[in-house]
Design a protein around this motif. Structure first.
Motif, PDB file in Angstrom:
ATOM      1  N   VAL A   1      31.879  38.450  40.114  1.00  0.00           N
ATOM      2  CA  VAL A   1      30.837  37.549  39.608  1.00  0.00           C
ATOM      3  C   VAL A   1      31.435  36.303  38.960  1.00  0.00           C
ATOM      4  CG1 VAL A   1      28.873  37.364  38.033  1.00  0.00           C
ATOM      5  CG2 VAL A   1      29.339  39.540  39.205  1.00  0.00           C
ATOM      6  N   LEU A   2      32.472  36.481  38.165  1.00  0.00           N
ATOM      7  CA  LEU A   2      33.066  35.391  37.395  1.00  0.00           C
ATOM      8  C   LEU A   2      34.414  35.007  37.998  1.00  0.00           C
ATOM      9  CD1 LEU A   2      32.298  36.863  33.859  1.00  0.00           C
ATOM     10  CD2 LEU A   2      30.932  35.211  35.156  1.00  0.00           C
ATOM     11  N   HIS A   3      34.596  33.705  38.272  1.00  0.00           N
ATOM     12  CA  HIS A   3      35.775  33.287  39.029  1.00  0.00           C
ATOM     13  C   HIS A   3      36.596  32.202  38.327  1.00  0.00           C
ATOM     14  CE1 HIS A   3      34.004  35.585  42.310  1.00  0.00           C
ATOM     15  NE2 HIS A   3      32.871  34.953  42.064  1.00  0.00           N
ATOM     16  N   GLU A   4      36.204  31.815  37.133  1.00  0.00           N
ATOM     17  CA  GLU A   4      36.969  30.806  36.406  1.00  0.00           C
ATOM     18  C   GLU A   4      36.738  30.990  34.913  1.00  0.00           C
ATOM     19  OE1 GLU A   4      34.277  26.874  36.478  1.00  0.00           O
ATOM     20  OE2 GLU A   4      34.833  27.575  38.478  1.00  0.00           O
ATOM     21  N   PRO A   5      37.629  30.488  34.085  1.00  0.00           N
ATOM     22  CA  PRO A   5      37.486  30.678  32.636  1.00  0.00           C
ATOM     23  C   PRO A   5      36.205  30.036  32.108  1.00  0.00           C
ATOM     24  CG  PRO A   5      39.694  29.902  33.210  1.00  0.00           C
ATOM     25  CD  PRO A   5      38.862  29.745  34.431  1.00  0.00           C
ATOM     26  N   PHE A   6      35.708  30.594  31.013  1.00  0.00           N
ATOM     27  CA  PHE A   6      34.549  30.002  30.347  1.00  0.00           C
ATOM     28  C   PHE A   6      34.968  28.719  29.630  1.00  0.00           C
ATOM     29  CE2 PHE A   6      33.364  34.615  30.238  1.00  0.00           C
ATOM     30  CZ  PHE A   6      32.278  34.513  31.097  1.00  0.00           C
ATOM     31  N   ALA A   7      33.992  27.858  29.406  1.00  0.00           N
ATOM     32  CA  ALA A   7      34.264  26.602  28.706  1.00  0.00           C
ATOM     33  C   ALA A   7      34.715  26.860  27.278  1.00  0.00           C
ATOM     34  CB  ALA A   7      33.025  25.716  28.723  1.00  0.00           C
ATOM     35  N   ASP A   8      34.096  27.863  26.646  1.00  0.00           N
ATOM     36  CA  ASP A   8      34.464  28.221  25.278  1.00  0.00           C
ATOM     37  C   ASP A   8      33.960  29.636  25.000  1.00  0.00           C
ATOM     38  OD1 ASP A   8      31.645  27.965  24.686  1.00  0.00           O
ATOM     39  OD2 ASP A   8      31.963  25.819  24.423  1.00  0.00           O
ATOM     40  N   GLU A   9      34.262  30.120  23.809  1.00  0.00           N
ATOM     41  CA  GLU A   9      33.891  31.485  23.444  1.00  0.00           C
ATOM     42  C   GLU A   9      32.377  31.675  23.428  1.00  0.00           C
ATOM     43  OE1 GLU A   9      34.691  34.745  19.842  1.00  0.00           O
ATOM     44  OE2 GLU A   9      35.554  32.733  19.750  1.00  0.00           O
ATOM     45  N   GLU A  10      31.663  30.667  22.968  1.00  0.00           N
ATOM     46  CA  GLU A  10      30.204  30.765  22.901  1.00  0.00           C
ATOM     47  C   GLU A  10      29.606  30.951  24.300  1.00  0.00           C
ATOM     48  OE1 GLU A  10      26.312  28.218  21.289  1.00  0.00           O
ATOM     49  OE2 GLU A  10      28.343  27.403  21.117  1.00  0.00           O
ATOM     50  N   GLU A  11      30.077  30.150  25.241  1.00  0.00           N
ATOM     51  CA  GLU A  11      29.569  30.292  26.610  1.00  0.00           C
ATOM     52  C   GLU A  11      29.921  31.663  27.170  1.00  0.00           C
ATOM     53  OE1 GLU A  11      29.675  27.318  30.275  1.00  0.00           O
ATOM     54  OE2 GLU A  11      31.561  28.468  30.163  1.00  0.00           O
ATOM     55  N   GLY A  12      31.130  32.119  26.948  1.00  0.00           N
ATOM     56  CA  GLY A  12      31.550  33.423  27.437  1.00  0.00           C
ATOM     57  C   GLY A  12      30.704  34.547  26.892  1.00  0.00           C
ATOM     58  N   ASN A  13      30.478  34.522  25.589  1.00  0.00           N
ATOM     59  CA  ASN A  13      29.663  35.572  24.970  1.00  0.00           C
ATOM     60  C   ASN A  13      28.243  35.563  25.520  1.00  0.00           C
ATOM     61  OD1 ASN A  13      31.783  36.466  23.366  1.00  0.00           O
ATOM     62  ND2 ASN A  13      31.219  35.173  21.627  1.00  0.00           N
ATOM     63  N   ARG A  14      27.708  34.372  25.735  1.00  0.00           N
ATOM     64  CA  ARG A  14      26.338  34.261  26.220  1.00  0.00           C
ATOM     65  C   ARG A  14      26.212  34.783  27.656  1.00  0.00           C
ATOM     66  NH1 ARG A  14      21.168  34.929  25.256  1.00  0.00           N
ATOM     67  NH2 ARG A  14      19.822  33.536  26.465  1.00  0.00           N
ATOM     68  N   VAL A  15      27.100  34.361  28.535  1.00  0.00           N
ATOM     69  CA  VAL A  15      27.036  34.790  29.938  1.00  0.00           C
ATOM     70  C   VAL A  15      27.261  36.292  30.050  1.00  0.00           C
ATOM     71  CG1 VAL A  15      28.147  34.600  32.201  1.00  0.00           C
ATOM     72  CG2 VAL A  15      27.711  32.545  30.846  1.00  0.00           C
ATOM     73  N   LEU A  16      28.229  36.811  29.322  1.00  0.00           N
ATOM     74  CA  LEU A  16      28.489  38.251  29.366  1.00  0.00           C
ATOM     75  C   LEU A  16      27.307  39.044  28.824  1.00  0.00           C
ATOM     76  CD1 LEU A  16      32.232  38.345  28.264  1.00  0.00           C
ATOM     77  CD2 LEU A  16      31.312  38.738  30.559  1.00  0.00           C
ATOM     78  N   ALA A  17      26.641  38.511  27.800  1.00  0.00           N
ATOM     79  CA  ALA A  17      25.466  39.187  27.250  1.00  0.00           C
ATOM     80  C   ALA A  17      24.327  39.216  28.265  1.00  0.00           C
ATOM     81  CB  ALA A  17      25.011  38.489  25.966  1.00  0.00           C
ATOM     82  N   LEU A  18      24.130  38.119  28.988  1.00  0.00           N
ATOM     83  CA  LEU A  18      23.080  38.072  30.010  1.00  0.00           C
ATOM     84  C   LEU A  18      23.387  39.031  31.152  1.00  0.00           C
ATOM     85  CD1 LEU A  18      22.450  34.211  30.182  1.00  0.00           C
ATOM     86  CD2 LEU A  18      20.906  35.947  29.221  1.00  0.00           C
ATOM     87  N   LEU A  19      24.638  39.086  31.576  1.00  0.00           N
ATOM     88  CA  LEU A  19      25.023  40.006  32.639  1.00  0.00           C
ATOM     89  C   LEU A  19      24.858  41.457  32.197  1.00  0.00           C
ATOM     90  CD1 LEU A  19      28.198  38.196  34.012  1.00  0.00           C
ATOM     91  CD2 LEU A  19      26.057  38.564  35.252  1.00  0.00           C
ATOM     92  N   ALA A  20      25.227  41.740  30.955  1.00  0.00           N
ATOM     93  CA  ALA A  20      25.082  43.100  30.445  1.00  0.00           C
ATOM     94  C   ALA A  20      23.613  43.502  30.377  1.00  0.00           C
ATOM     95  CB  ALA A  20      25.724  43.212  29.058  1.00  0.00           C
TER      96      ALA A  20
END
Length: 227
Positions: free
Chosen positions: A61-80
């Motif tokens: 699903v994910l193929h490149e680093p997140f822009a920042d920690e906030e974006e990463g946490n948000r996307v991972l939370a939505l996927l979860a």
């Protein structure tokens, strides 16, 4: 009068689905899964033979680093949340596949291509288990019939024999059966769990292929998601 069931699954609302859809589209390369494909993959994993951990399916699903920690946490939370909602929705007969919407000569039309692509990639993650059981037990293949028909019709899977394209009515009927198919497949694996011999074969195959790179060819991708 509308009432709220406290046991109703906590699924992504339309705003959250839009947010996840936008992120996936902005970071998708050729052949990468979009929202409908991610939903198909997670659906298959939910009802599959054994658990597949996030560290195994997230690279699909994910193929490149997140822009920042906030974006990463948000996307991972939505996927979860999307992942967790599937089993809950199946339990209360509230599951609906997320489908693509493509442009045709007759206007916009629903497409299960992306969902089926994700479903097939989930099977690939446990290919040894699925393929052996499908070969040994025709009952499982029969249960998967409507999903297989959609996948063959969309060119996601190939068939040993030639099949005529599904009519619009047949296509819609297969779509209607998807929630029941998932429920039946999940029940099948519950009643006929993976054997020790099948697990050993899976480990053996994984060890043999650990050094091989898996680069699937670009697949057909769908348009806008529709839920």
């Amino acid at each position: 009068m509308n009432t709220t069931n406290p046991d109703w699954p906590s699924s992504l609302n339309d705003s959250e689905l839009d947010e996840l859809d936008r992120y996936l589209r902005a970071h998708a390369g050729d052949g990468d899964l979009l929202l409908d494909g991610v939903h198909g993959m997670l659906s298959a994993l939910t009802v599959g033979p054994i658990q597949v951990l996030p560290e195994e399916w997230l690279p699909e699903v994910l193929h490149e680093p997140f822009a920042d920690e906030e974006e990463g946490n948000r996307v991972l939370a939505l996927l979860a949340k999307l992942n967790d909602s599937i089993a809950a929705e199946l339990d209360v007969d509230a599951y609906e596949p997320i489908l693509g919407e493509i442009d045709t000569e007759a206007g916009p039309a629903l497409s299960a291509a992306g969902w089926c692509e994700g479903f097939s990639r989930a099977i690939d993650l446990r290919a040894t288990l699925w393929e052996k059981r499908l070969a040994d037990d025709s009952a499982l293949m029969e249960l998967l019939g409507p999903v297989m028909a959609l996948a063959v019709d969309e060119g996601i899977l190939s068939a040993e024999t030639d099949f005529e394209k599904l009519s619009d009515e047949e296509y819609d009927e297969c779509l209607v059966q998807v929630p029941a198919v998932l429920g039946a497949v999940g029940q099948y694996w519950h009643e006929h769990p993976v054997t020790e011999a099948e697990l050993e074969a899976m480990v053996h195959d994984a060890a043999e292929s650990s050094d091989d790179e898996h680069n699937p060819p670009p697949r057909h991708r769908s348009g806008h998601w529709v839920h």
